[in-house]
Design a protein around this motif. Structure first.
Motif, PDB file in Angstrom:
ATOM      1  N   PHE A 140       0.838  -1.208   0.000  1.00  0.00           N
ATOM      2  CA  PHE A 140       0.000   0.000   0.000  1.00  0.00           C
ATOM      3  C   PHE A 140       0.868   1.251   0.000  1.00  0.00           C
ATOM      4  O   PHE A 140       0.579   2.226  -0.699  1.00  0.00           O
ATOM      5  CB  PHE A 140      -0.931   0.018   1.207  1.00  0.00           C
ATOM      6  CG  PHE A 140      -1.776   1.269   1.280  1.00  0.00           C
ATOM      7  CD1 PHE A 140      -2.950   1.371   0.546  1.00  0.00           C
ATOM      8  CD2 PHE A 140      -1.373   2.359   2.041  1.00  0.00           C
ATOM      9  CE1 PHE A 140      -3.712   2.538   0.579  1.00  0.00           C
ATOM     10  CE2 PHE A 140      -2.126   3.534   2.080  1.00  0.00           C
ATOM     11  CZ  PHE A 140      -3.302   3.614   1.342  1.00  0.00           C
ATOM     12  N   LEU A 141       1.938   1.230   0.786  1.00  0.00           N
ATOM     13  CA  LEU A 141       2.819   2.393   0.865  1.00  0.00           C
ATOM     14  C   LEU A 141       3.490   2.664  -0.479  1.00  0.00           C
ATOM     15  O   LEU A 141       3.657   3.815  -0.885  1.00  0.00           O
ATOM     16  CB  LEU A 141       3.868   2.190   1.969  1.00  0.00           C
ATOM     17  CG  LEU A 141       3.306   1.980   3.382  1.00  0.00           C
ATOM     18  CD1 LEU A 141       4.437   1.709   4.369  1.00  0.00           C
ATOM     19  CD2 LEU A 141       2.487   3.185   3.829  1.00  0.00           C
ATOM     20  N   LEU A 142       3.861   1.593  -1.172  1.00  0.00           N
ATOM     21  CA  LEU A 142       4.451   1.751  -2.506  1.00  0.00           C
ATOM     22  C   LEU A 142       3.422   2.322  -3.483  1.00  0.00           C
ATOM     23  O   LEU A 142       3.747   3.179  -4.317  1.00  0.00           O
ATOM     24  CB  LEU A 142       4.973   0.401  -3.009  1.00  0.00           C
ATOM     25  CG  LEU A 142       6.315  -0.034  -2.414  1.00  0.00           C
ATOM     26  CD1 LEU A 142       6.522  -1.532  -2.569  1.00  0.00           C
ATOM     27  CD2 LEU A 142       7.472   0.734  -3.048  1.00  0.00           C
ATOM     28  N   GLU A 143       2.174   1.863  -3.371  1.00  0.00           N
ATOM     29  CA  GLU A 143       1.122   2.389  -4.238  1.00  0.00           C
ATOM     30  C   GLU A 143       0.859   3.871  -3.951  1.00  0.00           C
ATOM     31  O   GLU A 143       0.547   4.644  -4.858  1.00  0.00           O
ATOM     32  CB  GLU A 143      -0.147   1.562  -4.075  1.00  0.00           C
ATOM     33  CG  GLU A 143      -0.019   0.182  -4.709  1.00  0.00           C
ATOM     34  CD  GLU A 143      -1.222  -0.712  -4.450  1.00  0.00           C
ATOM     35  OE1 GLU A 143      -2.117  -0.303  -3.682  1.00  0.00           O
ATOM     36  OE2 GLU A 143      -1.260  -1.811  -5.033  1.00  0.00           O
ATOM     37  N   LEU A 144       1.001   4.248  -2.689  1.00  0.00           N
ATOM     38  CA  LEU A 144       0.829   5.658  -2.327  1.00  0.00           C
ATOM     39  C   LEU A 144       1.930   6.511  -2.947  1.00  0.00           C
ATOM     40  O   LEU A 144       1.667   7.580  -3.503  1.00  0.00           O
ATOM     41  CB  LEU A 144       0.823   5.809  -0.804  1.00  0.00           C
ATOM     42  CG  LEU A 144       0.686   7.242  -0.269  1.00  0.00           C
ATOM     43  CD1 LEU A 144      -0.598   7.886  -0.764  1.00  0.00           C
ATOM     44  CD2 LEU A 144       0.744   7.248   1.260  1.00  0.00           C
ATOM     45  N   VAL A 145       3.179   6.039  -2.853  1.00  0.00           N
ATOM     46  CA  VAL A 145       4.286   6.775  -3.469  1.00  0.00           C
ATOM     47  C   VAL A 145       4.081   6.868  -4.977  1.00  0.00           C
ATOM     48  O   VAL A 145       4.259   7.932  -5.585  1.00  0.00           O
ATOM     49  CB  VAL A 145       5.636   6.095  -3.152  1.00  0.00           C
ATOM     50  CG1 VAL A 145       6.771   6.768  -3.936  1.00  0.00           C
ATOM     51  CG2 VAL A 145       5.943   6.162  -1.657  1.00  0.00           C
ATOM     52  N   ALA A 146       3.666   5.755  -5.586  1.00  0.00           N
ATOM     53  CA  ALA A 146       3.446   5.742  -7.033  1.00  0.00           C
ATOM     54  C   ALA A 146       2.291   6.660  -7.428  1.00  0.00           C
ATOM     55  O   ALA A 146       2.298   7.248  -8.516  1.00  0.00           O
ATOM     56  CB  ALA A 146       3.163   4.319  -7.503  1.00  0.00           C
ATOM     57  N   ALA A 147       1.307   6.802  -6.544  1.00  0.00           N
ATOM     58  CA  ALA A 147       0.186   7.698  -6.824  1.00  0.00           C
ATOM     59  C   ALA A 147       0.636   9.153  -6.852  1.00  0.00           C
ATOM     60  O   ALA A 147       0.057   9.986  -7.549  1.00  0.00           O
ATOM     61  CB  ALA A 147      -0.901   7.513  -5.764  1.00  0.00           C
ATOM     62  N   ILE A 148       1.683   9.443  -6.099  1.00  0.00           N
ATOM     63  CA  ILE A 148       2.233  10.798  -6.058  1.00  0.00           C
ATOM     64  C   ILE A 148       3.162  11.036  -7.246  1.00  0.00           C
ATOM     65  O   ILE A 148       3.140  12.096  -7.873  1.00  0.00           O
ATOM     66  CB  ILE A 148       2.978  11.031  -4.724  1.00  0.00           C
ATOM     67  CG1 ILE A 148       1.961  11.004  -3.565  1.00  0.00           C
ATOM     68  CG2 ILE A 148       3.753  12.339  -4.730  1.00  0.00           C
ATOM     69  CD1 ILE A 148       2.586  10.926  -2.192  1.00  0.00           C
ATOM     70  N   GLU A 149       3.982  10.015  -7.562  1.00  0.00           N
ATOM     71  CA  GLU A 149       4.899  10.116  -8.699  1.00  0.00           C
ATOM     72  C   GLU A 149       5.102   8.706  -9.273  1.00  0.00           C
ATOM     73  O   GLU A 149       5.822   7.897  -8.695  1.00  0.00           O
ATOM     74  CB  GLU A 149       6.233  10.728  -8.266  1.00  0.00           C
ATOM     75  CG  GLU A 149       7.320  10.724  -9.342  1.00  0.00           C
ATOM     76  CD  GLU A 149       6.850  11.301 -10.661  1.00  0.00           C
ATOM     77  OE1 GLU A 149       6.604  10.520 -11.604  1.00  0.00           O
ATOM     78  OE2 GLU A 149       6.714  12.531 -10.753  1.00  0.00           O
ATOM     79  N   THR A 150       4.450   8.431 -10.382  1.00  0.00           N
ATOM     80  CA  THR A 150       4.462   7.070 -10.949  1.00  0.00           C
ATOM     81  C   THR A 150       5.874   6.582 -11.269  1.00  0.00           C
ATOM     82  O   THR A 150       6.167   5.393 -11.139  1.00  0.00           O
ATOM     83  CB  THR A 150       3.606   7.014 -12.232  1.00  0.00           C
ATOM     84  OG1 THR A 150       4.078   8.013 -13.155  1.00  0.00           O
ATOM     85  CG2 THR A 150       2.146   7.278 -11.912  1.00  0.00           C
ATOM     86  N   ARG A 151       6.742   7.481 -11.658  1.00  0.00           N
ATOM     87  CA  ARG A 151       8.097   7.082 -12.056  1.00  0.00           C
ATOM     88  C   ARG A 151       8.982   6.707 -10.878  1.00  0.00           C
ATOM     89  O   ARG A 151      10.078   6.172 -11.060  1.00  0.00           O
ATOM     90  CB  ARG A 151       8.758   8.204 -12.850  1.00  0.00           C
ATOM     91  CG  ARG A 151       8.087   8.510 -14.197  1.00  0.00           C
ATOM     92  CD  ARG A 151       8.641   9.752 -14.839  1.00  0.00           C
ATOM     93  NE  ARG A 151       8.399  10.934 -14.019  1.00  0.00           N
ATOM     94  CZ  ARG A 151       8.818  12.159 -14.319  1.00  0.00           C
ATOM     95  NH1 ARG A 151       9.506  12.358 -15.430  1.00  0.00           N
ATOM     96  NH2 ARG A 151       8.541  13.177 -13.520  1.00  0.00           N
ATOM     97  N   ALA A 152       8.509   6.981  -9.669  1.00  0.00           N
ATOM     98  CA  ALA A 152       9.341   6.721  -8.483  1.00  0.00           C
ATOM     99  C   ALA A 152       9.425   5.234  -8.148  1.00  0.00           C
ATOM    100  O   ALA A 152      10.350   4.809  -7.451  1.00  0.00           O
ATOM    101  CB  ALA A 152       8.781   7.483  -7.279  1.00  0.00           C
ATOM    102  N   VAL A 153       8.468   4.447  -8.629  1.00  0.00           N
ATOM    103  CA  VAL A 153       8.420   3.019  -8.273  1.00  0.00           C
ATOM    104  C   VAL A 153       8.584   2.154  -9.521  1.00  0.00           C
ATOM    105  O   VAL A 153       7.840   2.307 -10.490  1.00  0.00           O
ATOM    106  CB  VAL A 153       7.088   2.660  -7.579  1.00  0.00           C
ATOM    107  CG1 VAL A 153       7.046   1.172  -7.236  1.00  0.00           C
ATOM    108  CG2 VAL A 153       6.889   3.502  -6.315  1.00  0.00           C
TER     109      VAL A 153
END
Length: 205
Positions: A140-153
């Motif tokens: 979930f935390l990774l999905e949250l980061v990706a929701a903010i910046e898709t290229r980060a994950v």
């Protein structure tokens, strides 16, 4: 700031000063700092400055001196770090409240924001609270980061998080990804897989 060993890496005061300045920009006057202290005396000067700034921030540092930091006093160093985290968290929450025109902001509102952010990105996972045991796999935390910046994950580097080893890999990775998007991260991978609610709150906030 990268820390390998909290206690030995803090003995010259530089790491703690960088954290203080990151938490409260401008709080450290860098021309006062011994940038590459070799002697114990220079390290103590830096560490005394850490204590001075901490007291100005209303940290509880009774009978604490720079020499305690230089000597690697674990109780003192952990106390300073925990007070930094508390101040930073309160500051983040206050800023969030101001941005949203509110007097304050609750944990439930932060949880709802995170769920809404992830849902808006097309994902269906949710967290119930900061104590939600499902958070230990970091997905979930990774999905949250990706929701903010898709290229980060990079999802090919993410595991399903079923074993302790995979959970640790994901936790280390989500911290790395969060730093890519400019987040100030205090929690450790262990905090994630052990679902330490207060630390995960600081991460999400």
């Amino acid at each position: 700031v990268y820390v390998n060993d909290l206690f030995s890496d803090s003995d010259d005061g530089i790491t703690l000063l960088k954290l203080l300045d990151k938490m409260s920009p401008g709080s450290v006057v860098w021309k006062k700092i011994n940038a590459n202290p070799v002697s114990r005396f220079k390290k103590v000067e830096n560490a005394n400055y850490v204590v001075q700034i901490g007291k100005a921030m209303k940290f509880s540092l009774v009978n604490v001196g720079g020499i305690d930091i230089v000597d690697g006093n674990k109780k003192v160093i952990l106390s300073i770090i925990s007070q930094m985290m508390r101040r930073y968290t309160l500051q983040v929450l206050a800023d969030l409240a101001t941005q949203n025109g509110m007097a304050d902001i609750t944990e439930d509102q932060i949880v709802q924001w995170a769920n809404d952010k992830v849902m808006a990105s097309g994902k269906l996972t949710k967290m119930r609270s900061f104590k939600d045991s499902s958070l230990k796999n970091s997905l979930f935390l990774l999905e949250l980061v990706a929701a903010i910046e898709t290229r980060a994950v990079s999802w090919d580097l993410v595991t399903v998080g079923e074993t302790k080893e995979d959970q640790m890999l994901n936790a280390k990775y989500v911290i790395s990804c969060a730093r890519k998007v400019g987040a100030t991260v205090f929690l450790t991978p262990e905090d994630v897989i052990e679902v330490k609610a207060k630390m995960i709150l600081t991460f999400v906030a």
